[in-house]
Write an enzyme that holds these catalytic residues in place. Structure first.
Site, mmCIF file in Angstrom:
data_model
loop_
_atom_site.group_PDB
_atom_site.id
_atom_site.type_symbol
_atom_site.label_atom_id
_atom_site.label_comp_id
_atom_site.label_asym_id
_atom_site.label_seq_id
_atom_site.Cartn_x
_atom_site.Cartn_y
_atom_site.Cartn_z
ATOM 1 C CB CYS A 170 33.135 54.009 40.247
ATOM 2 S SG CYS A 170 34.545 54.475 41.273
ATOM 3 C CB CYS A 190 39.480 57.426 36.787
ATOM 4 S SG CYS A 190 39.763 57.040 38.537
ATOM 5 C CB CYS A 241 37.351 54.739 34.631
ATOM 6 S SG CYS A 241 36.557 53.234 35.254
ATOM 7 C CB CYS A 254 42.607 39.854 39.263
ATOM 8 S SG CYS A 254 42.639 41.470 40.070
ATOM 9 C CB CYS A 263 44.930 39.421 42.216
ATOM 10 S SG CYS A 263 45.326 41.184 42.028
ATOM 11 C CB CYS A 285 49.288 43.747 41.294
ATOM 12 S SG CYS A 285 48.920 43.863 39.530
ATOM 13 N NE ARG A 301 50.719 40.458 36.986
ATOM 14 C CZ ARG A 301 50.764 39.121 37.047
ATOM 15 N NH1 ARG A 301 50.330 38.401 36.031
ATOM 16 N NH2 ARG A 301 51.244 38.510 38.116
#
Length: 325
Positions: free
Chosen positions: A58, A62, A65, A102, A134, A194, A266
């Site tokens: 990616c 972040c 991550c 998801c 999702c 979400c 969650r």
């Protein structure tokens, strides 16, 4: 559980939510448990399965991550999985008791290309299995959200991560406003939202409350609010952050439950570092969903095995939730 949207507040202030968060712990949990019982069946926990359909590489930065290409982690980059592989995972998840599936892809944003066409086909086929479908694919345009809705997408995950004020300390490649716009596109397309955040990033209590206040002030609250404890990934800038204190997790869950009573709260990343008693406190405070993952992983971080989760729920007198729609 005879409530309507008119019973839900959307004008919370940060001061009010901080006062709730800072209540004496047992009083806070007692209040949140009462709200939970008025709005939900306290004996049910939804099992949601999360699968990384495209892993690593990616371009975002972040700080938490392990899938960011710029960090040196031991996470193996994986191209978009074949549709039949994803559908096979979804069938096993359904047969194991999950009602939500998801699919997450390590993209900065969705592009209108062949890979997105393949995602659309995955959504159609998983939807056909009778699961809540999702996706978490990064930023979306209005037209892309509409395509996903037409394919049968039930929910779209796009976390705020932290408060608007602290956001730039964690991510520089995407703005907080970018996240708000994607959530708006999802909502306008008729897909459920979400959205939650992560604690343990080095943020203050005020930042945690700022994140919750943004969600609780939306015209319609997210139907799903994941509360994540930082999963410390070796090779990322936050790898040496301290483990999140369980009582901080309990306070976050309880505050989210009180402020957004109709939402699914969650208990998400970080569960592997919680024992059964600690997770039980989270359920008492209003959590009514957990994420499971095949191969005992949640995306790319360790997660309890589904068999262990089912054993835990049984010991606590809880049961997997049936279909919610």
């Amino acid at each position: 559980m005879n409530h309507t949207q008119e019973d839900i507040r959307h004008n919370w202030t940060k001061e009010e939510l901080l006062a709730i968060y800072n209540k004496p712990l047992l009083s806070l949990v007692f209040e949140a448990a009462g709200v939970h019982r008025r709005w939900h069946n306290p004996e049910e926990v939804q099992l949601s399965t999360l699968l990384s359909v495209k892993t690593g590489g990616c371009p975002e930065d972040c700080s938490y991550c392990g899938q960011a290409a710029r960090y040196h982690t031991d996470i193996e980059v994986q191209a978009l999985l074949p549709t039949e592989t994803v559908v096979a995972h979804a069938k096993r998840a359904r047969d194991g008791g999950s009602t939500r599936f998801c699919m997450a892809a390590a993209w900065r944003e969705v592009r209108d290309n062949r890979d997105f066409d393949r995602i659309i086909e995955m959504v159609k086929q998983v939807n056909g299995l009778g699961l809540e479908v999702c996706c978490a694919l990064g930023m979306l345009t209005e037209s892309q959200a509409q395509r996903l809705q037409q394919a049968g997408l039930y929910a779209y995950n796009h976390n705020l991560d932290t408060s608007e004020e602290y956001y730039d300390e964690i991510i520089s490649t995407r703005t907080f406003d970018n996240r708000i716009k994607t959530i708006a596109h999802v909502r306008d397309a008729g897909i459920t939202v979400c959205s939650g955040g992560i604690i343990g990033l080095g943020e203050s209590r005020a930042d945690r409350i700022g994140m919750l206040c943004t969600l609780a002030s939306m015209e319609k609250h997210p139907e799903s609010v994941p509360i994540n404890a930082l999963a410390r990934v070796k090779g990322t800038p936050l790898e040496n952050n301290p483990k999140v204190d369980i009582w901080d997790m309990v306070r976050m869950i309880a505050t989210a439950r009180i402020a957004m009573p109709a939402s699914m709260v969650r208990l998400s990343a970080g569960r592997l570092e919680m024992d059964e008693v600690e997770q039980a406190w989270c359920f008492m405070a209003g959590a009514n969903s957990i994420f499971t993952g095949e191969r005992e992983k949640l995306l790319v971080t360790p997660n309890p095995a589904i068999s262990d989760d089912l054993d835990m729920l049984s010991r606590l007198g809880l049961k997997p939730m049936g279909k919610t729609w």
